[in-house]
Enzyme design. Structure first.
Site, PDB file in Angstrom:
ATOM      1  N   PRO A   9       0.676  -1.197   0.041  1.00 42.70           N
ATOM      2  CA  PRO A   9       0.028   0.073   0.043  1.00 42.70           C
ATOM      3  C   PRO A   9       0.788   1.260  -0.147  1.00 42.70           C
ATOM      4  O   PRO A   9       1.850   1.526   0.842  1.00 42.70           O
ATOM      5  CB  PRO A   9      -0.688  -0.123   1.155  1.00 42.70           C
ATOM      6  CG  PRO A   9      -0.301  -1.195   2.165  1.00 42.70           C
ATOM      7  CD  PRO A   9       0.550  -2.153   1.052  1.00 42.70           C
ATOM      8  N   ASN A  10       0.430   2.318  -0.745  1.00 38.25           N
ATOM      9  CA  ASN A  10       1.117   3.580  -0.909  1.00 38.25           C
ATOM     10  C   ASN A  10       2.160   3.784  -1.720  1.00 38.25           C
ATOM     11  O   ASN A  10       2.678   4.822  -1.708  1.00 38.25           O
ATOM     12  CB  ASN A  10       1.197   4.216   0.406  1.00 38.25           C
ATOM     13  CG  ASN A  10      -0.355   4.265   1.390  1.00 38.25           C
ATOM     14  OD1 ASN A  10      -1.150   4.936   0.877  1.00 38.25           O
ATOM     15  ND2 ASN A  10      -0.489   3.683   2.404  1.00 38.25           N
ATOM     16  N   ARG A  17       4.485  11.188  -2.111  1.00 37.09           N
ATOM     17  CA  ARG A  17       4.619  10.940  -0.727  1.00 37.09           C
ATOM     18  C   ARG A  17       5.827  11.035  -0.046  1.00 37.09           C
ATOM     19  O   ARG A  17       6.898  10.705  -0.589  1.00 37.09           O
ATOM     20  CB  ARG A  17       3.834   9.513  -0.257  1.00 37.09           C
ATOM     21  CG  ARG A  17       4.686   8.375  -0.464  1.00 37.09           C
ATOM     22  CD  ARG A  17       4.337   7.003   0.161  1.00 37.09           C
ATOM     23  NE  ARG A  17       4.170   6.882   1.273  1.00 37.09           N
ATOM     24  CZ  ARG A  17       4.473   5.573   1.786  1.00 37.09           C
ATOM     25  NH1 ARG A  17       4.822   4.509   0.889  1.00 37.09           N
ATOM     26  NH2 ARG A  17       4.116   5.143   3.147  1.00 37.09           N
ATOM     27  N   TYR A  22      11.280   8.930   1.374  1.00 31.56           N
ATOM     28  CA  TYR A  22      11.277   7.844   0.174  1.00 31.56           C
ATOM     29  C   TYR A  22      11.725   8.647  -1.025  1.00 31.56           C
ATOM     30  O   TYR A  22      12.102   7.761  -1.860  1.00 31.56           O
ATOM     31  CB  TYR A  22       9.728   7.532  -0.229  1.00 31.56           C
ATOM     32  CG  TYR A  22       9.192   6.941   1.219  1.00 31.56           C
ATOM     33  CD1 TYR A  22       9.683   5.676   1.720  1.00 31.56           C
ATOM     34  CD2 TYR A  22       7.988   7.403   1.854  1.00 31.56           C
ATOM     35  CE1 TYR A  22       9.114   5.043   2.757  1.00 31.56           C
ATOM     36  CE2 TYR A  22       7.462   6.874   3.024  1.00 31.56           C
ATOM     37  CZ  TYR A  22       7.965   5.524   3.279  1.00 31.56           C
ATOM     38  OH  TYR A  22       7.419   5.218   4.516  1.00 31.56           O
ATOM     39  N   ASN A  73       7.989  -5.587  -1.323  1.00 30.99           N
ATOM     40  CA  ASN A  73       8.023  -4.380  -0.040  1.00 30.99           C
ATOM     41  C   ASN A  73       6.209  -4.498   0.410  1.00 30.99           C
ATOM     42  O   ASN A  73       5.519  -3.783  -0.363  1.00 30.99           O
ATOM     43  CB  ASN A  73       8.307  -3.198  -0.623  1.00 30.99           C
ATOM     44  CG  ASN A  73       8.295  -2.201   0.304  1.00 30.99           C
ATOM     45  OD1 ASN A  73       7.767  -2.262   1.322  1.00 30.99           O
ATOM     46  ND2 ASN A  73       9.022  -0.738  -0.198  1.00 30.99           N
ATOM     47  N   ALA A  76       3.213  -0.919   4.663  1.00 27.47           N
ATOM     48  CA  ALA A  76       2.846  -0.762   6.237  1.00 27.47           C
ATOM     49  C   ALA A  76       2.318  -2.147   6.399  1.00 27.47           C
ATOM     50  O   ALA A  76       2.112  -2.645   7.755  1.00 27.47           O
ATOM     51  CB  ALA A  76       1.385   0.175   6.189  1.00 27.47           C
ATOM     52  N   GLU A  97      12.642  -9.439   1.257  1.00 30.47           N
ATOM     53  CA  GLU A  97      11.857  -8.398   1.326  1.00 30.47           C
ATOM     54  C   GLU A  97      12.705  -7.059   1.265  1.00 30.47           C
ATOM     55  O   GLU A  97      13.944  -6.943   1.812  1.00 30.47           O
ATOM     56  CB  GLU A  97      11.480  -8.586   3.092  1.00 30.47           C
ATOM     57  CG  GLU A  97      10.821  -7.323   3.910  1.00 30.47           C
ATOM     58  CD  GLU A  97      11.031  -7.410   5.010  1.00 30.47           C
ATOM     59  OE1 GLU A  97      10.312  -6.630   5.874  1.00 30.47           O
ATOM     60  OE2 GLU A  97      12.156  -7.722   5.863  1.00 30.47           O
ATOM     61  N   HIS A  99      12.758  -2.704   1.905  1.00 32.07           N
ATOM     62  CA  HIS A  99      12.358  -1.428   2.481  1.00 32.07           C
ATOM     63  C   HIS A  99      13.244  -0.297   1.876  1.00 32.07           C
ATOM     64  O   HIS A  99      14.362  -0.349   1.729  1.00 32.07           O
ATOM     65  CB  HIS A  99      12.333  -1.431   3.887  1.00 32.07           C
ATOM     66  CG  HIS A  99      11.156  -2.366   4.549  1.00 32.07           C
ATOM     67  ND1 HIS A  99       9.732  -2.150   4.229  1.00 32.07           N
ATOM     68  CD2 HIS A  99      11.263  -3.515   5.148  1.00 32.07           C
ATOM     69  CE1 HIS A  99       9.353  -3.379   4.751  1.00 32.07           C
ATOM     70  NE2 HIS A  99      10.084  -4.082   5.230  1.00 32.07           N
ATOM     71  N   ARG A 106      13.155   4.429  12.373  1.00 32.30           N
ATOM     72  CA  ARG A 106      11.996   5.400  12.609  1.00 32.30           C
ATOM     73  C   ARG A 106      11.008   4.920  13.713  1.00 32.30           C
ATOM     74  O   ARG A 106      11.422   4.809  14.838  1.00 32.30           O
ATOM     75  CB  ARG A 106      11.294   5.092  11.231  1.00 32.30           C
ATOM     76  CG  ARG A 106      12.129   5.367   9.874  1.00 32.30           C
ATOM     77  CD  ARG A 106      11.264   5.167   8.686  1.00 32.30           C
ATOM     78  NE  ARG A 106      10.268   6.048   8.515  1.00 32.30           N
ATOM     79  CZ  ARG A 106       9.121   5.856   7.653  1.00 32.30           C
ATOM     80  NH1 ARG A 106       9.320   4.778   6.749  1.00 32.30           N
ATOM     81  NH2 ARG A 106       8.290   6.483   7.487  1.00 32.30           N
TER      82      ARG A 106
HETATM   83  C1  DQA Z   1       8.277   0.920   3.672  1.00 36.32           C
HETATM   84  C2  DQA Z   1       8.393   1.214   5.344  1.00 36.32           C
HETATM   85  C3  DQA Z   1       6.885   1.128   5.854  1.00 36.32           C
HETATM   86  O1  DQA Z   1       7.099   1.268   7.384  1.00 36.32           O
HETATM   87  C4  DQA Z   1       5.982   2.079   5.481  1.00 36.32           C
HETATM   88  O2  DQA Z   1       4.878   1.520   5.790  1.00 36.32           O
HETATM   89  C5  DQA Z   1       5.960   2.125   3.682  1.00 36.32           C
HETATM   90  C6  DQA Z   1       7.035   2.068   3.199  1.00 36.32           C
HETATM   91  C7  DQA Z   1       9.727   1.192   2.828  1.00 36.32           C
HETATM   92  O3  DQA Z   1       9.806   1.041   1.820  1.00 36.32           O
HETATM   93  O4  DQA Z   1      10.744   2.055   3.510  1.00 36.32           O
HETATM   94  O5  DQA Z   1       4.798   2.132   3.286  1.00 36.32           O
HETATM   95  O6  DQA Z   1       7.980  -0.121   3.432  1.00 36.32           O
END
Ligand code: DQA
Length: 159
Positions: A9-10, A17, A22, A73, A76, A97, A99, A106
């Protein structure tokens, strides 16, 4: 060899964002770079993004019998989703995985990680370059799997 890249998501909002966390790169640009690297290494690659937990679970299940590895990835959902964790365990494919940000530096709730214990490896905090590192890591994992298969075959033939 086929790799499926699953984005949670997102991540479709990258480039818009929280750029201070990011960066300015859009998801399409990240995918274009991954595709270029995949082509150079004769790897088939498929990209999938969803904001919905169940769709991500469905996509992981679809990888069974279709893909050789997963780069994910879970965004959240990393911190909350037992369903995604169980799906990764269920298909039992090499899974890396990723990030973009360093989740350990964080908020405390991002230190909780449901996914990492069932993944082959985690690559965290290198910005969009984390995805490139995951591709290199996946090639290495595949080479090791193929070498082990070859060794087993040779030893069976020798008997
Ligand atoms: C994320 C880190 C997560 O905590 C966050 O909710 C994201 C992006 C990252 O790629 O740094 O949406 O996965």
């Amino acid at each position: 060899m086929k790799i499926v890249v699953i984005q949670g998501p997102n991540l479709n909002m990258l480039g818009v964002r929280e750029q201070q966390i990011y960066g300015p790169m859009k998801l399409e640009q990240i995918h274009a770079q991954m595709k270029e690297f995949a082509d150079q290494n004769n790897v088939d690659i498929e990209f999938f993004q969803s904001n919905l937990e169940g769709e991500i679970v469905d996509k992981i299940q679809e990888c069974f019998g279709d893909a050789d590895g997963i780069i994910i990835n879970a965004a959240a959902y990393t911190h909350t989703s037992i369903a995604i964790r169980d799906a990764i365990s269920a298909v039992s494919l090499p899974t890396i995985e990723v990030h973009i940000s360093n989740i350990h530096r964080r908020e405390d709730f991002r230190k909780e990680n449901m996914i990492a214990p069932v993944c082959t490896s985690s690559i965290i905090g290198f910005g969009p370059f984390s995805y490139h590192m995951a591709m290199i890591g996946m090639l290495q994992v595949m080479n090791e799997i193929n070498a082990a298969k070859e060794a087993r075959k040779l030893s069976a033939e020798a008997k």
